[in-house]
Design a protein around this motif. Sequence first.
Motif, mmCIF file in Angstrom:
data_model
loop_
_atom_site.group_PDB
_atom_site.id
_atom_site.type_symbol
_atom_site.label_atom_id
_atom_site.label_comp_id
_atom_site.label_asym_id
_atom_site.label_seq_id
_atom_site.Cartn_x
_atom_site.Cartn_y
_atom_site.Cartn_z
ATOM 1 N N ASN A 78 0.805 -1.228 0.126
ATOM 2 C CA ASN A 78 0.128 -0.005 -0.167
ATOM 3 C C ASN A 78 0.815 1.089 -0.121
ATOM 4 N N THR A 79 1.890 1.077 0.881
ATOM 5 C CA THR A 79 2.827 2.450 0.751
ATOM 6 C C THR A 79 3.476 2.525 -0.759
ATOM 7 N N ALA A 80 3.822 1.380 -1.288
ATOM 8 C CA ALA A 80 4.540 1.413 -2.797
ATOM 9 C C ALA A 80 3.320 2.206 -3.509
ATOM 10 N N SER A 81 2.234 1.755 -3.434
ATOM 11 C CA SER A 81 0.989 2.088 -4.461
ATOM 12 C C SER A 81 0.671 3.517 -4.203
ATOM 13 N N ALA A 82 1.016 4.030 -2.968
ATOM 14 C CA ALA A 82 0.378 5.349 -2.742
ATOM 15 C C ALA A 82 1.504 6.304 -3.322
ATOM 16 N N VAL A 83 2.883 5.885 -3.197
ATOM 17 C CA VAL A 83 3.711 6.700 -3.845
ATOM 18 C C VAL A 83 3.819 6.574 -5.379
ATOM 19 N N LEU A 84 3.297 5.453 -5.929
ATOM 20 C CA LEU A 84 2.981 5.552 -7.225
ATOM 21 C C LEU A 84 2.066 6.158 -7.992
ATOM 22 N N LYS A 85 1.236 6.769 -7.005
ATOM 23 C CA LYS A 85 0.007 7.496 -7.409
ATOM 24 C C LYS A 85 0.282 8.420 -8.682
ATOM 25 N N GLY A 86 -0.492 8.429 -9.605
ATOM 26 C CA GLY A 86 -0.435 9.026 -10.848
ATOM 27 C C GLY A 86 0.578 8.053 -12.166
ATOM 28 N N TYR A 87 1.258 7.090 -11.727
ATOM 29 C CA TYR A 87 2.082 6.170 -12.343
ATOM 30 C C TYR A 87 1.018 5.335 -13.106
ATOM 31 N N THR A 88 0.782 5.413 -14.682
ATOM 32 C CA THR A 88 -0.039 4.563 -15.452
ATOM 33 C C THR A 88 0.656 3.849 -16.069
ATOM 34 N N LYS A 90 -0.771 -0.133 -18.466
ATOM 35 C CA LYS A 90 -1.648 -1.377 -18.583
ATOM 36 C C LYS A 90 -1.201 -2.453 -17.791
ATOM 37 N N ASP A 91 0.080 -2.678 -17.486
ATOM 38 C CA ASP A 91 0.475 -3.909 -17.054
ATOM 39 C C ASP A 91 0.902 -3.826 -15.379
ATOM 40 N N VAL A 92 0.546 -2.559 -14.914
ATOM 41 C CA VAL A 92 0.776 -2.728 -13.574
ATOM 42 C C VAL A 92 -0.589 -2.269 -12.663
ATOM 43 N N ILE A 93 -0.500 -3.105 -11.628
ATOM 44 C CA ILE A 93 -1.715 -2.976 -10.772
ATOM 45 C C ILE A 93 -1.302 -2.523 -9.488
ATOM 46 N N THR A 94 -2.114 -1.279 -9.187
ATOM 47 C CA THR A 94 -1.665 -0.744 -7.725
ATOM 48 C C THR A 94 -2.852 -1.018 -6.844
ATOM 49 N N MET A 95 -2.733 -0.818 -5.378
ATOM 50 C CA MET A 95 -3.624 -0.650 -4.866
ATOM 51 C C MET A 95 -4.526 0.499 -4.766
ATOM 52 N N ASN A 96 -5.812 0.411 -4.657
ATOM 53 C CA ASN A 96 -6.699 1.533 -4.528
ATOM 54 C C ASN A 96 -7.041 2.208 -3.194
ATOM 55 N N PHE A 97 -7.173 3.179 -3.082
ATOM 56 C CA PHE A 97 -7.794 4.015 -1.897
ATOM 57 C C PHE A 97 -9.064 4.508 -1.860
ATOM 58 N N ILE A 98 -9.975 4.091 -1.185
ATOM 59 C CA ILE A 98 -11.380 4.577 -1.591
ATOM 60 C C ILE A 98 -11.963 5.657 -0.438
ATOM 61 N N ASP A 99 -12.618 6.652 -0.811
ATOM 62 C CA ASP A 99 -13.159 7.429 0.301
ATOM 63 C C ASP A 99 -14.077 6.821 1.307
ATOM 64 N N LYS A 178 -16.102 -4.887 11.297
ATOM 65 C CA LYS A 178 -16.087 -5.187 9.881
ATOM 66 C C LYS A 178 -14.627 -4.985 9.382
ATOM 67 N N ILE A 179 -13.747 -5.978 8.987
ATOM 68 C CA ILE A 179 -12.420 -5.910 8.566
ATOM 69 C C ILE A 179 -12.281 -6.101 7.062
ATOM 70 N N TYR A 180 -11.812 -5.001 6.377
ATOM 71 C CA TYR A 180 -11.474 -5.344 4.956
ATOM 72 C C TYR A 180 -9.920 -5.385 4.570
ATOM 73 N N LEU A 181 -9.597 -6.015 3.395
ATOM 74 C CA LEU A 181 -8.304 -6.355 3.107
ATOM 75 C C LEU A 181 -8.307 -5.442 1.945
ATOM 76 N N ASN A 182 -7.399 -4.340 1.770
ATOM 77 C CA ASN A 182 -7.153 -3.514 0.803
ATOM 78 C C ASN A 182 -6.866 -4.404 -0.621
ATOM 79 N N SER A 183 -6.119 -5.303 -0.606
ATOM 80 C CA SER A 183 -5.476 -6.132 -1.668
ATOM 81 C C SER A 183 -6.761 -6.816 -2.275
ATOM 82 N N GLN A 184 -7.889 -7.164 -1.702
ATOM 83 C CA GLN A 184 -9.128 -7.538 -2.382
ATOM 84 C C GLN A 184 -9.685 -6.636 -3.399
#
Length: 222
Positions: A78-88, A90-99, A178-184
Amino acid sequence: MLNKLKPTIAIIDSGIGGISILRQLIERYHCGNYIYFADNLYMPYGRLKKNFLRKRLETIINTLRENYQVDKIIIACNTASAVLKGYTSKDVITMNFIDGYTYIATPLTKKMLPNLPVISNGTLAKRIEENIFNSKLDKIIFKFIKRYKLDNLDSFVLGCTHYELVEDIFKKYCPNTKIYLNSQFAIKDLNYEPNDENLSILFLQSNESKTYLDKLNKLIGR
């Protein structure tokens, strides 16, 4: 040994955390071609500078592309995904952060996502990494939950894949939450069709260690 004729998913994490995603993929497909890159030389990512980490991740991504026939690359951190925000790509999947969700994550994730409610801690991922097979990990997680009063929350997201590895302990001490996994959220729409029943996993490390390799294999039951 990887089958070069099969599509391959690469998974990148600072350490053992991304095993939570690898487990989900194995459970979903019961087969597949996987590369797991543990950047254990720089674990934990949450303590690194943003610019250094972004360059580091781009180097790893490009190295995997150049040396392997990767179909998808999952940033299983998740830390790496946040740092890569804006990196686009098609072959790279990052974690999403939902309001609307409260995240339990690292200080760097909190810094990168100032508009989201993030409860951060700078040491828990490393302590999980070091004690994953130690019985005292239960007590470590219990103290963490009580320190941040997580058992009083209606819900929260485990915003670090290291935390996902001990989801059962979080659930044990937060029975009404209720506990969620961000990877899901990240891999739910993944379209990946392995073409046979074989399971092939290649483990790579930035700091080669047989002990660490044994730990990775143990975490997936090998």
